[in-house]
Design a protein around this motif. Structure first.
Motif, mmCIF file in Angstrom:
data_model
loop_
_atom_site.group_PDB
_atom_site.id
_atom_site.type_symbol
_atom_site.label_atom_id
_atom_site.label_comp_id
_atom_site.label_asym_id
_atom_site.label_seq_id
_atom_site.Cartn_x
_atom_site.Cartn_y
_atom_site.Cartn_z
ATOM 1 N N PHE A 111 0.834 -1.203 0.000
ATOM 2 C CA PHE A 111 0.000 0.000 0.000
ATOM 3 C C PHE A 111 0.871 1.256 0.000
ATOM 4 C CE2 PHE A 111 -3.140 -3.072 1.363
ATOM 5 C CZ PHE A 111 -4.304 -2.622 0.749
ATOM 6 N N PRO A 112 1.336 1.691 -1.181
ATOM 7 C CA PRO A 112 2.009 2.993 -1.239
ATOM 8 C C PRO A 112 1.065 4.071 -0.692
ATOM 9 C CG PRO A 112 2.282 1.794 -3.306
ATOM 10 C CD PRO A 112 1.271 1.031 -2.503
ATOM 11 N N PHE A 113 1.625 5.147 -0.195
ATOM 12 C CA PHE A 113 0.840 6.188 0.466
ATOM 13 C C PHE A 113 0.160 7.088 -0.572
ATOM 14 C CE2 PHE A 113 1.050 10.054 3.519
ATOM 15 C CZ PHE A 113 -0.232 9.795 3.972
ATOM 16 N N TYR A 143 2.603 2.477 5.485
ATOM 17 C CA TYR A 143 1.155 2.632 5.291
ATOM 18 C C TYR A 143 0.422 1.295 5.234
ATOM 19 C CZ TYR A 143 -2.938 5.266 3.505
ATOM 20 O OH TYR A 143 -4.171 5.857 3.340
ATOM 21 N N ASP A 144 1.150 0.212 5.005
ATOM 22 C CA ASP A 144 0.518 -1.118 4.991
ATOM 23 C C ASP A 144 -0.333 -1.346 6.231
ATOM 24 O OD1 ASP A 144 1.618 -1.932 2.556
ATOM 25 O OD2 ASP A 144 3.319 -2.946 3.477
ATOM 26 N N MET A 145 0.172 -0.910 7.385
ATOM 27 C CA MET A 145 -0.508 -1.270 8.633
ATOM 28 C C MET A 145 -1.834 -0.540 8.810
ATOM 29 S SD MET A 145 1.313 0.581 11.851
ATOM 30 C CE MET A 145 1.383 2.378 12.003
ATOM 31 N N TRP A 146 -2.080 0.506 8.001
ATOM 32 C CA TRP A 146 -3.364 1.187 8.073
ATOM 33 C C TRP A 146 -4.487 0.312 7.519
ATOM 34 C CZ3 TRP A 146 -4.619 6.508 9.347
ATOM 35 C CH2 TRP A 146 -3.551 7.216 9.901
ATOM 36 N N PHE A 147 -4.117 -0.792 6.913
ATOM 37 C CA PHE A 147 -5.083 -1.736 6.353
ATOM 38 C C PHE A 147 -4.982 -3.016 7.178
ATOM 39 C CE2 PHE A 147 -3.622 1.292 3.308
ATOM 40 C CZ PHE A 147 -4.795 1.769 2.753
ATOM 41 N N PRO A 148 -5.867 -3.182 8.174
ATOM 42 C CA PRO A 148 -5.734 -4.286 9.135
ATOM 43 C C PRO A 148 -5.653 -5.656 8.486
ATOM 44 C CG PRO A 148 -7.429 -2.728 9.837
ATOM 45 C CD PRO A 148 -7.036 -2.330 8.449
#
Length: 313
Positions: A111-113, A143-148
């Motif tokens: 997930f690029p920002f 930003y990957d972690m913003w997507f559980p």
């Protein structure tokens, strides 16, 4: 107890000159101060900074130098990430090196920002690897972690420790600290988040245990973060519950077998999400107001006029 010592390196990152020599020096300092360290983790884009003009093909000299350092000290090494050129595309790629100096995994940020990290192609493969007689580790970038779902997937693949190089210099860093705690607790895993400084971020690296409690949180200065983790705590938490209470992984396992997460089924309509509009970079408020005025004026020009009960078009 299965102890495993990880050192995070929170260091200044330049976007003008290479940071590789300083990374090598930090490794030397870490291994001299804390010779019991078994793994070193750097921040996202630490080697060459956040600008895509530094993108390069992999393998390269940077990987070769990091492989030599890992072999020299007999440590696992995650030297942050770099922008990788491949077949006309640019990826944000992290490399995992084992104590023999061999590359065992590469991970491309999923997930690029967007819409800020433009021009970066997302990866499509998750990354886990095993440290023999210790446990399973997963890689996530910023930003990957913003997507559980990303961390949950790594967990369902058996990851007990999430290594998370990040590069955050924005005012949402406080929010990220809470996300790290949440991801560690709901997935009952260690979460090792390493941020950079200057053009590499605002620091405040954080490490949480499988109950979501903070084991260490840095401030905004350079720091070496050596922590000995007890990997057995993950298994105990997952078997007996967080603080002997909730057992979210078991409940998740039992629930997904019922197929009740309809939003993840193929071709399921999502009208509300579709109504949110395109993924665009926010603009100035006065520009938005100007656009709104134009839209309102156009609506008035095309609307019918009512006069004494009659409609004039």
């Amino acid at each position: 107890m299965k102890p495993f010592a990880i050192a995070g390196i929170q260091m200044k990152v330049s976007a003008v000159v290479s940071n590789v020599e300083m990374m090598k020096l930090k490794i030397d300092i870490t291994m001299n101060l804390y010779p019991w360290t078994q793994m070193i983790v750097f921040s996202e884009l630490c080697a060459f900074g956040p600008l895509t003009h530094a993108a390069q093909a992999i393998p390269n000299n940077f990987e070769a130098e990091m492989r030599a350092k890992a072999k020299e000290y007999g440590i696992w090494l995650l030297p942050g990430s770099i922008f990788e050129k491949s077949e006309g595309k640019i990826y944000n790629t992290a490399t995992v090196i084992n104590p023999k100096g061999k590359i065992i995994k590469r991970y491309r940020k999923m997930f690029p920002f967007y819409p800020y990290e433009t021009g970066i192609t997302p990866g499509n493969e998750y990354c886990v690897f095993d440290v023999p007689k210790v446990g399973r580790f997963g890689i996530s970038i910023c930003y990957d972690m913003w997507f559980p779902e990303t961390i949950r997937t790594l967990t369902t693949m058996g990851a007990e420790v999430i290594l998370h190089p990040t590069m955050t210099g924005t005012i949402d860093r406080e929010i990220e600290l809470s996300i790290v705690r949440a991801m560690a607790s709901v997935n009952q895993c260690y979460f090792f988040d390493v941020n950079g400084l200057d053009t590499g971020g605002c620091g405040r690296s954080i490490v949480c245990g499988p109950d979501g409690r903070v084991l260490h949180q840095s401030e905004g200065t350079e720091e070496i973060i050596p922590l000995e983790l007890n990997i057995d705590r993950v298994k105990r938490s997952r078997e007996l519950g967080i603080l002997r209470l909730g057992q979210p992984l078991k409940s998740f396992r039992d629930h997904i077998k019922s197929g009740k997460f309809a939003i993840y089924q193929p071709n399921i309509p999502t009208p509300y999400l579709d109504s949110l509009g395109p993924l665009i970079k926010p603009t100035r408020l006065d520009k938005l107001a100007e656009l709104k005025i134009k839209e309102t004026t156009l609506e008035k020009q095309t609307a019918p006029i009512h006069y004494k009960g009659d409609t004039i078009k």
